[in-house]
Write an enzyme that holds these catalytic residues in place. Structure first.
Site, PDB file in Angstrom:
ATOM      1  N   GLY A  55      -4.782   7.870   4.306  1.00 27.86           N
ATOM      2  CA  GLY A  55      -5.262   9.221   4.567  1.00 27.86           C
ATOM      3  C   GLY A  55      -4.207  10.188   5.043  1.00 27.86           C
ATOM      4  N   ILE A  56      -2.942   9.778   5.088  1.00 28.71           N
ATOM      5  CA  ILE A  56      -1.901  10.662   5.622  1.00 28.71           C
ATOM      6  C   ILE A  56      -1.417  11.673   4.588  1.00 28.71           C
ATOM      7  CG2 ILE A  56       0.162   9.294   5.038  1.00 28.71           C
ATOM      8  CD1 ILE A  56       1.070   9.852   7.991  1.00 28.71           C
ATOM      9  N   GLY A  57      -1.689  11.434   3.305  1.00 23.91           N
ATOM     10  CA  GLY A  57      -1.323  12.421   2.291  1.00 23.91           C
ATOM     11  C   GLY A  57      -0.402  11.915   1.193  1.00 23.91           C
ATOM     12  N   LYS A  58      -0.342  10.608   1.016  1.00 27.81           N
ATOM     13  CA  LYS A  58       0.548  10.039  -0.014  1.00 27.81           C
ATOM     14  C   LYS A  58       0.128  10.475  -1.412  1.00 27.81           C
ATOM     15  CE  LYS A  58      -0.295   5.804   1.258  1.00 27.81           C
ATOM     16  NZ  LYS A  58      -1.179   6.082   2.401  1.00 27.81           N
ATOM     17  N   SER A  59      -1.167  10.355  -1.709  1.00 25.07           N
ATOM     18  CA  SER A  59      -1.654  10.692  -3.046  1.00 25.07           C
ATOM     19  C   SER A  59      -1.536  12.184  -3.325  1.00 25.07           C
ATOM     20  CB  SER A  59      -3.113  10.247  -3.203  1.00 25.07           C
ATOM     21  OG  SER A  59      -3.218   8.832  -3.091  1.00 25.07           O
ATOM     22  N   ARG A  87      18.389  14.115  12.265  1.00 24.59           N
ATOM     23  CA  ARG A  87      18.597  15.465  11.727  1.00 24.59           C
ATOM     24  C   ARG A  87      19.866  15.574  10.886  1.00 24.59           C
ATOM     25  NH1 ARG A  87      17.549  19.773  16.460  1.00 24.59           N
ATOM     26  NH2 ARG A  87      17.747  21.140  14.633  1.00 24.59           N
ATOM     27  N   ASP A 138      -1.931   3.933  -4.571  1.00 25.36           N
ATOM     28  CA  ASP A 138      -2.707   3.064  -3.690  1.00 25.36           C
ATOM     29  C   ASP A 138      -2.093   1.671  -3.559  1.00 25.36           C
ATOM     30  OD1 ASP A 138      -4.829   2.616  -1.892  1.00 25.36           O
ATOM     31  OD2 ASP A 138      -5.885   1.467  -3.425  1.00 25.36           O
ATOM     32  N   GLY A 187       2.875   4.872   4.179  1.00 31.62           N
ATOM     33  CA  GLY A 187       2.274   5.538   5.331  1.00 31.62           C
ATOM     34  C   GLY A 187       0.834   5.094   5.503  1.00 31.62           C
ATOM     35  N   GLU A 188       0.249   5.467   6.630  1.00 32.11           N
ATOM     36  CA  GLU A 188      -1.118   5.072   6.920  1.00 32.11           C
ATOM     37  C   GLU A 188      -2.095   5.700   5.925  1.00 32.11           C
ATOM     38  OE1 GLU A 188      -2.069   6.005  10.928  1.00 32.11           O
ATOM     39  OE2 GLU A 188      -0.565   4.651  11.794  1.00 32.11           O
ATOM     40  N   HIS A 244       0.853  -1.187   0.000  1.00 30.81           N
ATOM     41  CA  HIS A 244       0.000   0.000   0.000  1.00 30.81           C
ATOM     42  C   HIS A 244       0.888   1.237   0.000  1.00 30.81           C
ATOM     43  CE1 HIS A 244      -3.350   2.630   0.752  1.00 30.81           C
ATOM     44  NE2 HIS A 244      -2.805   3.077   1.871  1.00 30.81           N
ATOM     45  N   GLU A 280      -6.535   8.415  -6.366  1.00 31.85           N
ATOM     46  CA  GLU A 280      -7.718   8.681  -5.544  1.00 31.85           C
ATOM     47  C   GLU A 280      -7.416   9.843  -4.596  1.00 31.85           C
ATOM     48  OE1 GLU A 280     -10.211   6.852  -1.778  1.00 31.85           O
ATOM     49  OE2 GLU A 280      -8.668   5.631  -2.750  1.00 31.85           O
TER      50      GLU A 280
END
Length: 312
Positions: free
Chosen positions: A159-163, A246, A180, A156-157, A141, A205
């Protein structure tokens, strides 16, 4: 992953002509990524014969059949070869098989295909395709994007903003490979190739908007069929108490199909421009491959500064 590569996929990708159209290529699979030119077998020598390989008929085989064997001997040679249940036979250089050979092939459910291309060149491409189609594969995923030629896998989980990060990268001139679901194949001991399932190819999506077609909206130059995976960025929620790297003196890795891939954990918080960070990470990764590491350069400067202080 299935047991083998569908012959229909191989025939489509290599533009092969089907001399046995009554046979459904969808029902035939190839399970071995190597091929065979049956010169010795056409002479009757079948010791150590690997029947699971695709058989190629090229100039050498065709010339021998035409000049050294009568029509009946030629038919007998093919009859014995086809009795071994080979996955298929491919005639190169535009050679057309005899109708009696095609009749035997149809009876034994063995597809006969053809190509106009030279045997050696075609064989190299066929082996390359078989290695890709038969490579170990998993689905992850995430999102796969080509950024400055570097294959970036964003995970990432949900809905975190990958797309959204991928869409901004596309708008900045980079290319989408998969959204996706990313199909990852281990094509060698050091190479992972990523692609998209055919059903979601070129689609993204976006929550609140729905499905968008990147190829239609932004053009064919913004999409790509497959891409070598060079590094991973893992998006995660910002945690105030967490400690984040860092300097980058030691790269984290993520294991995929037994191969360790460089992985960066990227905390998400308002105001961070993900697309710019991804671009910078891609350039920095390429720079490291070329032998320059900014973190090591900083460490060297600090050590030099300390040494100068001690000498004064």
């Amino acid at each position: 992953m299935g047991d083998g590569a569908k012959l229909s996929v191989i025939a489509e990708k290599l533009s092969l002509k089907n001399y046995t159209p009554k046979l459904n290529l969808e029902e035939h699979e190839v399970t071995i990524a190597d091929v065979n030119r049956p010169a010795l077998q056409l002479m009757g020598f079948f010791d150590h014969f690997e029947a699971g390989r695709i058989q190629l008929i090229g100039m050498v085989e065709w010339s021998y059949l035409e000049s050294e064997q009568s029509k009946e001997e030629r038919l007998a040679s093919f009859d014995k070869l086809l009795s071994y249940g080979i996955p298929c036979m491919i005639f190169c250089r535009g050679f057309v098989p005899d109708k009696r050979i095609l009749k035997i092939a149809n009876e034994r459910n063995i597809p006969i295909l053809g190509t106009e291309r030279g045997t050696s060149e075609f064989m190299a491409e066929l082996i390359h395709l078989l290695n890709y189609e038969l490579a170990p594969m998993i689905s992850i995923h995430g999102v796969l994007v080509d950024v400055y030629g570097e294959g970036l896998l964003i995970t990432g989980e949900s809905g975190i903003g990958k797309s959204e990060a991928a869409l901004e990268l596309i708008r900045r001139g980079h290319r989408l490979v998969a959204d996706d679901v990313v199909e990852i194949r281990k094509t060698s001991q050091i190479t992972l190739m990523g692609s998209s399932p055919s059903i979601t190819r070129h689609l993204i999506e976006l929550r609140g908007i729905g499905i968008i077609d990147v190829k239609s909206l932004y053009g064919v130059e913004c999409v790509k069929e497959n891409q070598k995976i060079d590094f991973v960025i893992k998006l995660e929620d910002w945690k105030k108490e967490a400690e984040y790297d860092r300097l980058g003196l030691q790269d984290e890795t993520m294991e995929i199909l037994g191969i360790n891939v460089t992985c960066h954990s990227l905390p998400i918080r308002p105001g961070r421009n993900l697309a710019v960070i991804c671009e910078t990470a891609a350039v920095n990764h390429r720079q490291k491959k070329m032998g320059y590491n900014a973190a090591e350069e900083l460490y060297r400067r600090v050590q030099d500064n300390i040494a100068k202080g001690e000498n004064q």
